[in-house]
Design a protein around this motif. Structure first.
Motif, mmCIF file in Angstrom:
data_model
loop_
_atom_site.group_PDB
_atom_site.id
_atom_site.type_symbol
_atom_site.label_atom_id
_atom_site.label_comp_id
_atom_site.label_asym_id
_atom_site.label_seq_id
_atom_site.Cartn_x
_atom_site.Cartn_y
_atom_site.Cartn_z
ATOM 1 N N TYR A 74 0.827 -1.102 -0.098
ATOM 2 C CA TYR A 74 0.161 0.146 0.078
ATOM 3 C C TYR A 74 0.914 1.294 -0.058
ATOM 4 N N THR A 75 1.941 1.043 0.886
ATOM 5 C CA THR A 75 2.571 2.249 0.900
ATOM 6 C C THR A 75 3.448 2.413 -0.590
ATOM 7 N N LEU A 76 4.018 1.520 -1.187
ATOM 8 C CA LEU A 76 4.642 1.666 -2.412
ATOM 9 C C LEU A 76 3.774 2.198 -3.337
ATOM 10 N N ALA A 77 2.480 1.869 -3.588
ATOM 11 C CA ALA A 77 1.475 2.122 -4.567
ATOM 12 C C ALA A 77 1.112 3.549 -4.264
ATOM 13 N N PHE A 78 1.333 3.900 -2.957
ATOM 14 C CA PHE A 78 0.917 5.424 -2.880
ATOM 15 C C PHE A 78 1.956 6.410 -3.109
ATOM 16 N N LEU A 79 3.178 5.803 -2.777
ATOM 17 C CA LEU A 79 4.403 6.668 -3.531
ATOM 18 C C LEU A 79 4.563 6.808 -4.846
ATOM 19 N N VAL A 80 4.166 5.651 -5.637
ATOM 20 C CA VAL A 80 4.213 5.650 -6.787
ATOM 21 C C VAL A 80 3.109 6.784 -7.666
ATOM 22 N N ILE A 81 1.706 6.563 -7.086
ATOM 23 C CA ILE A 81 0.833 7.422 -7.431
ATOM 24 C C ILE A 81 1.338 8.875 -7.151
#
Length: 213
Positions: free
Chosen positions: A6-13
C-alpha cells in the motif's frame, strides 16, 4: 506485508501526480495557492475610468507641481535636455560634436573635476596616464585603448561622449554614474593627458621654463 505494498503504491501514485504532468499543456489557468498580488485592481495607461467626470484614468498634473530632482538652479534646457550637442554629443544631423558645447565653462576647476571622475571610473582600465595600462591589464584585459594613439587624438569629443554614455565593445556605459557635464569634464581631462604626452618646450610658458630639467 500488505501495508508495504500500500505504501509503495501510494508513493508511485504521488510521484506520477507530481512529476508525470510536468511540461504538459493545458488551456486551464494554473491553480494559484498564493497569488502574491499578481492580480490587482488597477488602471492601465490611457484607459477609461467611470470614477472621474472626464472618463480618463490618466489625471492631469496639478498646477505648481515640480518634477522630482529639479531645483531652481537648473535651467529648462538642462531639465529637458533639448541641447543635443551637450546631452548627446551630436549635432541635429547625427554627426559628432567637435570641441565642447556652449554653456560649459572650461577652466581649471572643470578639468580637475574631470580628473577626479577619471581616476574613479576610468583609470582602473585606461591607466592614470590614459595609456591603457590600468590595473585590469594585470588580470588579462589587454585590449584597453591607448588614448595617445593618433586615432583617439583626432577623434571628435562628441564620439568620446557617446562612448562614455552608451559604452562600446566590452566597455559598459557610464550614464548612470556620470552626469552629462561630468562626462565632458572627463573628456577635457583626457585632452589634457593627450596634450601633456605630446607636449614640447614651446607649450610651456616662458616664465615657467626655468624650472624644467
Amino acid at each position: 506485508m500488505r501495508y508495504a505494498y500500500y505504501t509503495l503504491a501510494f508513493l508511485v501514485i504521488l510521484t506520477l501526480s507530481v512529476m508525470g504532468y510536468r511540461g504538459s499543456l493545458s488551456t486551464r489557468p494554473p491553480v494559484e495557492i498564493w497569488p502574491d498580488m499578481d492580480h490587482q485592481a488597477k488602471y492601465k495607461p490611457q484607459a477609461e475610468s467611470k470614477f472621474f467626470a472626464d472618463g480618463r484614468a490618466d489625471r492631469p498634473i496639478p498646477a505648481g507641481t515640480v518634477p522630482f530632482g529639479r531645483n531652481s538652479q537648473e535651467s529648462d534646457d538642462a531639465y529637458l535636455r533639448a541641447d543635443d550637442a551637450r546631452y548627446a554629443g551630436k549635432h541635429a544631423d547625427g554627426s559628432f560634436v567637435r570641441g565642447f558645447p556652449a554653456g560649459l565653462e572650461l577652466n581649471e576647476n572643470f578639468v580637475r573635476r574631470g580628473q577626479n571622475r577619471y581616476q574613479i571610473y576610468c583609470a582602473p582600465c585606461h591607466g592614470a596616464l590614459g595609456d591603457g595600462n590600468g590595473i585590469t591589464k594585470s588580470y588579462g584585459m589587454v585590449a584597453t585603448p591607448n588614448y595617445h594613439e593618433d586615432r583617439f587624438r583626432s577623434m571628435a569629443e562628441g564620439e568620446f561622449f557617446n562612448t562614455i554614455t552608451n559604452g562600446k565593445n566590452t566597455m559598459l556605459g557610464y550614464a548612470d554614474k556620470l552626469s552629462p557635464d561630468d562626462r565632458w569634464a572627463v573628456i577635457a581631462y583626457v585632452r589634457a593627458l593627450q596634450r601633456a604626452a605630446h607636449a614640447t618646450i614651446d607649450d610651456v610658458p616662458l616664465e615657467q621654463r626655468g624650472g624644467l630639467k
